[in-house]
Design a protein around this motif. Sequence first.
Motif, PDB file in Angstrom:
ATOM      1  N   ASN A  39      24.036  70.610  25.701  1.00  0.00           N
ATOM      2  CA  ASN A  39      25.035  69.753  25.789  1.00  0.00           C
ATOM      3  C   ASN A  39      25.520  69.587  27.232  1.00  0.00           C
ATOM      4  O   ASN A  39      26.584  68.872  27.602  1.00  0.00           O
ATOM      5  N   ALA A  40      25.498  70.716  27.876  1.00  0.00           N
ATOM      6  CA  ALA A  40      26.075  70.854  29.410  1.00  0.00           C
ATOM      7  C   ALA A  40      25.385  69.794  30.423  1.00  0.00           C
ATOM      8  O   ALA A  40      26.032  69.464  31.319  1.00  0.00           O
ATOM      9  N   ILE A  41      24.146  69.368  29.927  1.00  0.00           N
ATOM     10  CA  ILE A  41      23.513  68.427  30.544  1.00  0.00           C
ATOM     11  C   ILE A  41      23.512  67.013  29.632  1.00  0.00           C
ATOM     12  O   ILE A  41      22.888  67.102  28.619  1.00  0.00           O
ATOM     13  N   VAL A 214      36.455  56.896  24.694  1.00  0.00           N
ATOM     14  CA  VAL A 214      36.021  58.392  24.838  1.00  0.00           C
ATOM     15  C   VAL A 214      37.046  59.143  24.707  1.00  0.00           C
ATOM     16  O   VAL A 214      38.134  58.842  25.188  1.00  0.00           O
ATOM     17  N   MET A 215      36.834  60.617  23.836  1.00  0.00           N
ATOM     18  CA  MET A 215      37.994  61.514  23.843  1.00  0.00           C
ATOM     19  C   MET A 215      37.507  62.712  24.656  1.00  0.00           C
ATOM     20  O   MET A 215      36.266  63.025  24.646  1.00  0.00           O
ATOM     21  N   ILE A 216      38.516  62.971  25.471  1.00  0.00           N
ATOM     22  CA  ILE A 216      38.142  64.502  26.166  1.00  0.00           C
ATOM     23  C   ILE A 216      39.099  65.266  25.831  1.00  0.00           C
ATOM     24  O   ILE A 216      40.470  65.183  25.950  1.00  0.00           O
ATOM     25  N   GLY A 217      38.796  66.657  25.434  1.00  0.00           N
ATOM     26  CA  GLY A 217      39.531  67.491  24.889  1.00  0.00           C
ATOM     27  C   GLY A 217      38.898  69.058  25.099  1.00  0.00           C
ATOM     28  O   GLY A 217      37.735  69.061  25.160  1.00  0.00           O
ATOM     29  N   ASP A 218      39.740  70.014  24.359  1.00  0.00           N
ATOM     30  CA  ASP A 218      39.283  71.362  24.398  1.00  0.00           C
ATOM     31  C   ASP A 218      39.227  71.980  22.918  1.00  0.00           C
ATOM     32  O   ASP A 218      38.532  72.944  22.807  1.00  0.00           O
ATOM     33  N   GLY A 219      39.884  71.134  22.132  1.00  0.00           N
ATOM     34  CA  GLY A 219      40.140  71.986  20.924  1.00  0.00           C
ATOM     35  C   GLY A 219      39.406  71.303  19.618  1.00  0.00           C
ATOM     36  O   GLY A 219      39.006  70.249  19.651  1.00  0.00           O
ATOM     37  N   ALA A 220      39.723  71.931  18.605  1.00  0.00           N
ATOM     38  CA  ALA A 220      39.316  71.351  17.219  1.00  0.00           C
ATOM     39  C   ALA A 220      39.902  70.033  16.858  1.00  0.00           C
ATOM     40  O   ALA A 220      39.133  69.294  16.377  1.00  0.00           O
ATOM     41  N   THR A 221      41.229  69.843  17.013  1.00  0.00           N
ATOM     42  CA  THR A 221      41.941  68.678  16.757  1.00  0.00           C
ATOM     43  C   THR A 221      41.258  67.445  17.621  1.00  0.00           C
ATOM     44  O   THR A 221      41.430  66.224  17.253  1.00  0.00           O
ATOM     45  N   CYS A 236      33.990  67.637  25.714  1.00  0.00           N
ATOM     46  CA  CYS A 236      34.705  68.940  25.569  1.00  0.00           C
ATOM     47  C   CYS A 236      34.716  69.413  27.173  1.00  0.00           C
ATOM     48  O   CYS A 236      33.994  69.913  27.780  1.00  0.00           O
ATOM     49  N   TYR A 237      36.131  69.827  27.363  1.00  0.00           N
ATOM     50  CA  TYR A 237      36.296  70.041  28.527  1.00  0.00           C
ATOM     51  C   TYR A 237      36.558  71.776  28.616  1.00  0.00           C
ATOM     52  O   TYR A 237      37.803  71.878  27.782  1.00  0.00           O
ATOM     53  N   ALA A 238      35.835  72.403  29.169  1.00  0.00           N
ATOM     54  CA  ALA A 238      36.033  73.981  28.883  1.00  0.00           C
ATOM     55  C   ALA A 238      36.470  74.547  30.213  1.00  0.00           C
ATOM     56  O   ALA A 238      36.181  75.871  30.690  1.00  0.00           O
ATOM     57  N   GLY A 239      37.119  73.772  31.331  1.00  0.00           N
ATOM     58  CA  GLY A 239      37.493  74.238  32.339  1.00  0.00           C
ATOM     59  C   GLY A 239      38.829  75.442  32.257  1.00  0.00           C
ATOM     60  O   GLY A 239      38.912  76.085  33.478  1.00  0.00           O
ATOM     61  N   VAL A 240      39.509  75.296  31.101  1.00  0.00           N
ATOM     62  CA  VAL A 240      40.384  76.166  31.001  1.00  0.00           C
ATOM     63  C   VAL A 240      40.330  77.104  29.716  1.00  0.00           C
ATOM     64  O   VAL A 240      40.375  78.330  29.909  1.00  0.00           O
ATOM     65  N   GLN A 241      39.929  76.607  28.676  1.00  0.00           N
ATOM     66  CA  GLN A 241      39.500  77.354  27.706  1.00  0.00           C
ATOM     67  C   GLN A 241      38.242  76.929  27.091  1.00  0.00           C
ATOM     68  O   GLN A 241      37.930  75.604  27.078  1.00  0.00           O
ATOM     69  N   LEU A 242      37.189  77.900  26.818  1.00  0.00           N
ATOM     70  CA  LEU A 242      36.157  77.705  26.150  1.00  0.00           C
ATOM     71  C   LEU A 242      36.176  77.944  24.623  1.00  0.00           C
ATOM     72  O   LEU A 242      36.215  79.190  24.281  1.00  0.00           O
ATOM     73  N   ARG A 243      36.066  77.041  23.822  1.00  0.00           N
ATOM     74  CA  ARG A 243      36.050  77.115  22.298  1.00  0.00           C
ATOM     75  C   ARG A 243      34.803  76.981  21.833  1.00  0.00           C
ATOM     76  O   ARG A 243      34.080  75.714  21.890  1.00  0.00           O
ATOM     77  N   GLU A 244      33.804  77.925  21.475  1.00  0.00           N
ATOM     78  CA  GLU A 244      32.509  77.740  21.489  1.00  0.00           C
ATOM     79  C   GLU A 244      32.152  76.741  20.426  1.00  0.00           C
ATOM     80  O   GLU A 244      31.086  76.084  20.365  1.00  0.00           O
ATOM     81  N   THR A 245      32.744  76.888  19.122  1.00  0.00           N
ATOM     82  CA  THR A 245      32.482  75.948  18.026  1.00  0.00           C
ATOM     83  C   THR A 245      32.850  74.453  18.594  1.00  0.00           C
ATOM     84  O   THR A 245      31.965  73.593  17.871  1.00  0.00           O
ATOM     85  N   VAL A 246      33.995  74.522  19.032  1.00  0.00           N
ATOM     86  CA  VAL A 246      34.196  72.899  19.667  1.00  0.00           C
ATOM     87  C   VAL A 246      32.942  72.540  20.653  1.00  0.00           C
ATOM     88  O   VAL A 246      32.281  71.389  20.502  1.00  0.00           O
ATOM     89  N   LEU A 253      29.506  68.737  27.182  1.00  0.00           N
ATOM     90  CA  LEU A 253      30.149  69.874  27.681  1.00  0.00           C
ATOM     91  C   LEU A 253      30.412  69.911  29.188  1.00  0.00           C
ATOM     92  O   LEU A 253      29.344  70.128  29.866  1.00  0.00           O
ATOM     93  N   VAL A 254      31.585  69.909  29.833  1.00  0.00           N
ATOM     94  CA  VAL A 254      31.939  69.966  31.251  1.00  0.00           C
ATOM     95  C   VAL A 254      32.917  71.119  31.478  1.00  0.00           C
ATOM     96  O   VAL A 254      33.876  71.341  30.569  1.00  0.00           O
ATOM     97  N   PHE A 255      32.599  71.741  32.774  1.00  0.00           N
ATOM     98  CA  PHE A 255      33.670  72.910  33.242  1.00  0.00           C
ATOM     99  C   PHE A 255      34.647  72.304  34.160  1.00  0.00           C
ATOM    100  O   PHE A 255      35.315  73.028  34.741  1.00  0.00           O
ATOM    101  N   ASP A 256      34.429  70.840  34.825  1.00  0.00           N
ATOM    102  CA  ASP A 256      35.168  70.588  35.655  1.00  0.00           C
ATOM    103  C   ASP A 256      35.460  69.004  35.719  1.00  0.00           C
ATOM    104  O   ASP A 256      34.100  68.303  35.336  1.00  0.00           O
ATOM    105  N   PHE A 257      36.149  68.302  36.144  1.00  0.00           N
ATOM    106  CA  PHE A 257      36.353  67.046  36.089  1.00  0.00           C
ATOM    107  C   PHE A 257      35.577  66.347  37.187  1.00  0.00           C
ATOM    108  O   PHE A 257      35.259  65.083  37.191  1.00  0.00           O
ATOM    109  N   GLU A 258      35.311  67.005  38.220  1.00  0.00           N
ATOM    110  CA  GLU A 258      34.268  66.490  39.086  1.00  0.00           C
ATOM    111  C   GLU A 258      33.075  65.982  38.705  1.00  0.00           C
ATOM    112  O   GLU A 258      32.678  64.820  39.182  1.00  0.00           O
ATOM    113  N   GLU A 259      32.650  66.697  37.918  1.00  0.00           N
ATOM    114  CA  GLU A 259      31.303  66.297  37.132  1.00  0.00           C
ATOM    115  C   GLU A 259      31.476  65.117  36.423  1.00  0.00           C
ATOM    116  O   GLU A 259      30.762  64.343  36.667  1.00  0.00           O
TER     117      GLU A 259
END
Length: 266
Positions: A39-41, A214-221, A236-246, A253-259
Amino acid sequence: MAALISARVHSVCLTYKCRSSPLLQVTSLRTISTTQFANAIPSEEVLKIWHSAGAVCFDVDSTVCLDEGIDELADFCGAGKAVAEWTTKAMSGSVPFEEALAARLSLFNPSLKQVQEFLEKRPPRISPGIAELIKKLMDKGIDVYLISGGFRQMINPVALQLGIPLENIFANQLLFGNSGEFAGFDTGEPTSRSGGKATAVQQIRKVHDYRSLVMIGDGATDLEARRPGGADLFICYAGVQLRETVAAKSDWLVFDFEELLTHLTA
């Protein structure tokens, strides 16, 4: 494409490992690839929803801001390590959010004076690229909300800095007595308990007839906001924390907001 993502993630790691706060331990992301997270693509359906969004809701801690606000406040008050351990439990979804919130606050009972001094000495640190993304969203007429398990006292300055109306904030409220002593938190706020972000999104949808949200965040909540009647898309924004289950359960799944900005303008 996998090589591009790996390079981008490696750059993110190098940036955030140098932060002054030792509380957040950023997961090593060097090995992340499309093999591990397809889902990174984004799919065509995901991009269709992203392009048609009428509103975008952001988590604050470890998303809009680099830090976990309650961890930073606890560190300022001398209880950083113990509180950070509870934060990890809360964000992974292993304990009810309301239990984790009460437990964390009970470890240091912040006074009004301490909160004010904290905000003065440790102003919020905005994540790279978020200001540009939010500006573009608002320029396109897309409403932006902040939905957080953090506290309004710490989130209001972030909203003002980013040009987000204060009425578009759903967050918790610290309570203080007549002498400024800690008196708990407002349990009436939907974000004070598990499933609260989903409730906040549902409340937003009752008031506004958004074509998609749209909801953007990093955690289970944040992931919980994807429930039926809630967000149409969870990023799922993983640019600061990657929580694998989320990350694994997210739509994108994105790692920066530029994407996100690039796909918004495409």
